[in-house]
Design a protein around this motif. Sequence first.
Motif, PDB file in Angstrom:
ATOM      1  N   SER A   1      20.222  38.661  10.886  1.00  0.00           N
ATOM      2  CA  SER A   1      19.201  38.700   9.835  1.00  0.00           C
ATOM      3  C   SER A   1      19.124  37.394   9.064  1.00  0.00           C
ATOM      4  O   SER A   1      20.029  36.557   9.125  1.00  0.00           O
ATOM      5  N   ASN A   2      18.039  37.251   8.311  1.00  0.00           N
ATOM      6  CA  ASN A   2      17.840  36.079   7.471  1.00  0.00           C
ATOM      7  C   ASN A   2      17.095  36.483   6.206  1.00  0.00           C
ATOM      8  O   ASN A   2      16.339  37.454   6.186  1.00  0.00           O
ATOM      9  N   TRP A   3      17.323  35.720   5.155  1.00  0.00           N
ATOM     10  CA  TRP A   3      16.743  35.992   3.836  1.00  0.00           C
ATOM     11  C   TRP A   3      15.593  35.021   3.609  1.00  0.00           C
ATOM     12  O   TRP A   3      15.812  33.838   3.359  1.00  0.00           O
ATOM     13  N   PRO A   4      14.358  35.477   3.681  1.00  0.00           N
ATOM     14  CA  PRO A   4      13.213  34.575   3.502  1.00  0.00           C
ATOM     15  C   PRO A   4      12.959  34.294   2.020  1.00  0.00           C
ATOM     16  O   PRO A   4      13.530  34.949   1.146  1.00  0.00           O
ATOM     17  N   PRO A   5      12.102  33.341   1.704  1.00  0.00           N
ATOM     18  CA  PRO A   5      11.705  33.140   0.311  1.00  0.00           C
ATOM     19  C   PRO A   5      10.870  34.313  -0.184  1.00  0.00           C
ATOM     20  O   PRO A   5      10.447  35.165   0.598  1.00  0.00           O
ATOM     21  N   SER A   6      10.647  34.360  -1.471  1.00  0.00           N
ATOM     22  CA  SER A   6       9.808  35.387  -2.115  1.00  0.00           C
ATOM     23  C   SER A   6      10.418  36.781  -2.045  1.00  0.00           C
ATOM     24  O   SER A   6       9.712  37.782  -2.002  1.00  0.00           O
ATOM     25  N   THR A   7      11.740  36.850  -2.001  1.00  0.00           N
ATOM     26  CA  THR A   7      12.427  38.125  -2.126  1.00  0.00           C
ATOM     27  C   THR A   7      13.417  38.003  -3.285  1.00  0.00           C
ATOM     28  O   THR A   7      13.420  37.008  -3.996  1.00  0.00           O
TER      29      THR A   7
ATOM     30  N   SER B   1      14.744  30.853   2.339  1.00  0.00           N
ATOM     31  CA  SER B   1      14.857  30.803   0.884  1.00  0.00           C
ATOM     32  C   SER B   1      15.772  29.652   0.489  1.00  0.00           C
ATOM     33  O   SER B   1      16.872  29.507   1.032  1.00  0.00           O
ATOM     34  N   ALA B   2      15.335  28.842  -0.466  1.00  0.00           N
ATOM     35  CA  ALA B   2      16.182  27.745  -0.936  1.00  0.00           C
ATOM     36  C   ALA B   2      17.427  28.283  -1.632  1.00  0.00           C
ATOM     37  O   ALA B   2      18.542  27.814  -1.392  1.00  0.00           O
ATOM     38  N   VAL B   3      17.239  29.277  -2.491  1.00  0.00           N
ATOM     39  CA  VAL B   3      18.368  29.809  -3.255  1.00  0.00           C
ATOM     40  C   VAL B   3      19.340  30.554  -2.359  1.00  0.00           C
ATOM     41  O   VAL B   3      20.539  30.285  -2.345  1.00  0.00           O
ATOM     42  N   PHE B   4      18.825  31.505  -1.568  1.00  0.00           N
ATOM     43  CA  PHE B   4      19.744  32.394  -0.867  1.00  0.00           C
ATOM     44  C   PHE B   4      20.312  31.788   0.419  1.00  0.00           C
ATOM     45  O   PHE B   4      21.392  32.187   0.857  1.00  0.00           O
ATOM     46  N   SER B   5      19.622  30.816   1.009  1.00  0.00           N
ATOM     47  CA  SER B   5      20.261  30.100   2.115  1.00  0.00           C
ATOM     48  C   SER B   5      21.427  29.274   1.581  1.00  0.00           C
ATOM     49  O   SER B   5      22.457  29.120   2.247  1.00  0.00           O
ATOM     50  N   SER B   6      21.287  28.764   0.362  1.00  0.00           N
ATOM     51  CA  SER B   6      22.381  28.034  -0.271  1.00  0.00           C
ATOM     52  C   SER B   6      23.523  28.968  -0.641  1.00  0.00           C
ATOM     53  O   SER B   6      24.704  28.616  -0.527  1.00  0.00           O
ATOM     54  N   VAL B   7      23.175  30.170  -1.102  1.00  0.00           N
ATOM     55  CA  VAL B   7      24.197  31.176  -1.405  1.00  0.00           C
ATOM     56  C   VAL B   7      25.022  31.467  -0.151  1.00  0.00           C
ATOM     57  O   VAL B   7      26.256  31.506  -0.191  1.00  0.00           O
ATOM     58  N   ALA B   8      24.335  31.700   0.970  1.00  0.00           N
ATOM     59  CA  ALA B   8      25.030  32.023   2.214  1.00  0.00           C
ATOM     60  C   ALA B   8      25.943  30.877   2.636  1.00  0.00           C
ATOM     61  O   ALA B   8      27.067  31.098   3.114  1.00  0.00           O
ATOM     62  N   ASP B   9      25.477  29.646   2.457  1.00  0.00           N
ATOM     63  CA  ASP B   9      26.283  28.482   2.811  1.00  0.00           C
ATOM     64  C   ASP B   9      27.524  28.395   1.918  1.00  0.00           C
ATOM     65  O   ASP B   9      28.653  28.234   2.407  1.00  0.00           O
ATOM     66  N   ASN B  10      27.324  28.527   0.612  1.00  0.00           N
ATOM     67  CA  ASN B  10      28.441  28.431  -0.325  1.00  0.00           C
ATOM     68  C   ASN B  10      29.431  29.570  -0.166  1.00  0.00           C
ATOM     69  O   ASN B  10      30.651  29.371  -0.228  1.00  0.00           O
ATOM     70  N   ALA B  11      28.902  30.779   0.032  1.00  0.00           N
ATOM     71  CA  ALA B  11      29.767  31.955   0.087  1.00  0.00           C
ATOM     72  C   ALA B  11      30.725  31.875   1.263  1.00  0.00           C
ATOM     73  O   ALA B  11      31.864  32.363   1.176  1.00  0.00           O
ATOM     74  N   THR B  12      30.289  31.281   2.359  1.00  0.00           N
ATOM     75  CA  THR B  12      31.166  31.165   3.522  1.00  0.00           C
ATOM     76  C   THR B  12      31.979  29.878   3.486  1.00  0.00           C
ATOM     77  O   THR B  12      33.208  29.900   3.577  1.00  0.00           O
TER      78      THR B  12
ATOM     79  N   ALA C   1      23.293  15.105   3.478  1.00  0.00           N
ATOM     80  CA  ALA C   1      23.382  14.749   2.058  1.00  0.00           C
ATOM     81  C   ALA C   1      22.268  15.423   1.262  1.00  0.00           C
ATOM     82  O   ALA C   1      22.485  15.900   0.135  1.00  0.00           O
ATOM     83  N   ALA C   2      21.059  15.467   1.833  1.00  0.00           N
ATOM     84  CA  ALA C   2      19.941  16.148   1.159  1.00  0.00           C
ATOM     85  C   ALA C   2      20.246  17.630   0.987  1.00  0.00           C
ATOM     86  O   ALA C   2      19.964  18.214  -0.067  1.00  0.00           O
ATOM     87  N   MET C   3      20.837  18.248   1.999  1.00  0.00           N
ATOM     88  CA  MET C   3      21.181  19.671   1.907  1.00  0.00           C
ATOM     89  C   MET C   3      22.221  19.915   0.820  1.00  0.00           C
ATOM     90  O   MET C   3      22.168  20.923   0.099  1.00  0.00           O
ATOM     91  N   ARG C   4      23.170  19.002   0.667  1.00  0.00           N
ATOM     92  CA  ARG C   4      24.166  19.162  -0.402  1.00  0.00           C
ATOM     93  C   ARG C   4      23.508  19.130  -1.769  1.00  0.00           C
ATOM     94  O   ARG C   4      23.879  19.890  -2.677  1.00  0.00           O
ATOM     95  N   ARG C   5      22.497  18.268  -1.929  1.00  0.00           N
ATOM     96  CA  ARG C   5      21.783  18.214  -3.208  1.00  0.00           C
ATOM     97  C   ARG C   5      20.995  19.497  -3.437  1.00  0.00           C
ATOM     98  O   ARG C   5      20.920  20.006  -4.569  1.00  0.00           O
ATOM     99  N   VAL C   6      20.412  20.041  -2.368  1.00  0.00           N
ATOM    100  CA  VAL C   6      19.672  21.298  -2.484  1.00  0.00           C
ATOM    101  C   VAL C   6      20.596  22.427  -2.921  1.00  0.00           C
ATOM    102  O   VAL C   6      20.256  23.241  -3.785  1.00  0.00           O
ATOM    103  N   VAL C   7      21.779  22.474  -2.352  1.00  0.00           N
ATOM    104  CA  VAL C   7      22.731  23.544  -2.680  1.00  0.00           C
ATOM    105  C   VAL C   7      23.115  23.488  -4.156  1.00  0.00           C
ATOM    106  O   VAL C   7      23.193  24.514  -4.835  1.00  0.00           O
ATOM    107  N   VAL C   8      23.317  22.284  -4.678  1.00  0.00           N
ATOM    108  CA  VAL C   8      23.654  22.132  -6.103  1.00  0.00           C
ATOM    109  C   VAL C   8      22.507  22.638  -6.970  1.00  0.00           C
ATOM    110  O   VAL C   8      22.714  23.387  -7.934  1.00  0.00           O
ATOM    111  N   GLN C   9      21.281  22.236  -6.626  1.00  0.00           N
ATOM    112  CA  GLN C   9      20.128  22.671  -7.416  1.00  0.00           C
ATOM    113  C   GLN C   9      19.900  24.167  -7.289  1.00  0.00           C
ATOM    114  O   GLN C   9      19.519  24.838  -8.258  1.00  0.00           O
ATOM    115  N   ALA C  10      20.143  24.723  -6.103  1.00  0.00           N
ATOM    116  CA  ALA C  10      19.962  26.156  -5.905  1.00  0.00           C
ATOM    117  C   ALA C  10      20.941  26.948  -6.759  1.00  0.00           C
ATOM    118  O   ALA C  10      20.600  28.016  -7.293  1.00  0.00           O
TER     119      ALA C  10
END
Length: 464
Positions: free
Chosen positions: A371-377, A152-163, A92-101
Amino acid sequence: MTDFLIVEYQDRIGGRLHEVEFGTKSDGSPYIVEAGANWVEGLGGAGHPENPIFSLARKHGISALKTDYKNKMTYDKTGNKDYSKVMDNFAAAMRRVVVQAGSSLKENVQDKTLRAALRLVGWNPAPDNSHAQLAEWFGCDFESSYTPEENSAVFSSVADNATFAHFSDDNLFVYDQRGYSTIIRGEAATFLTPNDPRLLLNTIVTAVNYTDESVTVSTKDGTCIEADYVISTFSLGVLQRDVVEFYPPFPSWKKSAIASFEIGTYTKIFLQFEKAFWPNSQYLLWADPRERGYYPLFQPLDLPGVLPGSGIIMGTVVNRHAHRAEAQTDQETQDEIMEVLRTMYGKDIPDPKAIYYPRWSQEPWSYGSYSNWPPSTSLQAHQNLRANIGRLFFAGEATSQEFYGYLHGAYYEGRAVGEMLATCIEEPVKCTDKDGQPRYQTLTGVTPYDMYNEQHGWSVDTTI
């Protein structure tokens, strides 16, 4: 187009889609297990587009088990212990993170670590909370091979949503006894003949010399191949190790991009026992009381409809624990695993009769799993990883911005570069370096230099 060569390090095609023989059946023949990619992730359908890997799996009749994440049992040092509620809370916390991202991406808000984003939505477990740490591992590390601090909070959420939002939440676990790479061999057979001279197996590339007119590839056996264009599908790990010489050396924007992203290690450990002693659940989860991520997951393959009677179970470790396991002997790893399994199922369970695991971080043709997308990129930094340099192009899962780390990411990137090269071949005048993929010579920070002043607590000139 028929005038091409495929240069392959190994004695097979498929890369990190790689099946191996393991254990023995009652007739003495081996089972086939997947050392590399194992899932079709995000199938699609019901109003969503179909994942092209799912399309290929159906086309080639791949045998696979539909993943059921609820079909699990959880354990800790006391034995069987139900802490599924904790796991639900993390989800549930991850779902909230994805929305905010998603909002952060649209509004161009500064990225943060996934750990920071989780804290902001109220998930911040103590390090010694083994149940919460296991829930976090299963919901984060198991997917990306990295901890929340490294994602990365934003891009890990992107990867989750995109798939999973774009296609679907449905996944398939491949157990086909022909191997998952059957789809690769099947597709290759549509344009490669048996013993096709255009497929150079067991050929190690040592250098790539690129000019405005052509590209020359040198191999370990002394062969030189000259081509109008080259597509590099080296893994990010290989590019970071500088084991292939590129001349002229990459420009600074390309070097920086290669250095800025990460390749994780995801190690599956297969054990075969005389018979199964575990329940028929897809996921058996272990919350270690001392170390997060210490042999936290076991997946039985001895399941009805999968490999019944095989006595095979698969454990998974990632990154730090994967590197440690890969650096030690099979026996040392087996001893550690058996200590965990005996805590879960009793001290009298027998030793396995076979153990196998790949050592992805040591493989000279991969140096890691995906590969993985770290923060600060940023998207611009990643675009520099994708971008061609003249007649030298790049493809693979690491160059996919939305699907990095996934097999369908490699598919989409290969197709995109193929279409671009088709244009280049038909009309070379349209394919000069400046007409290729976008690249960004300078990546700017988030704070203008004139804001580094005493008003913001900045009183020392650190540029000296």
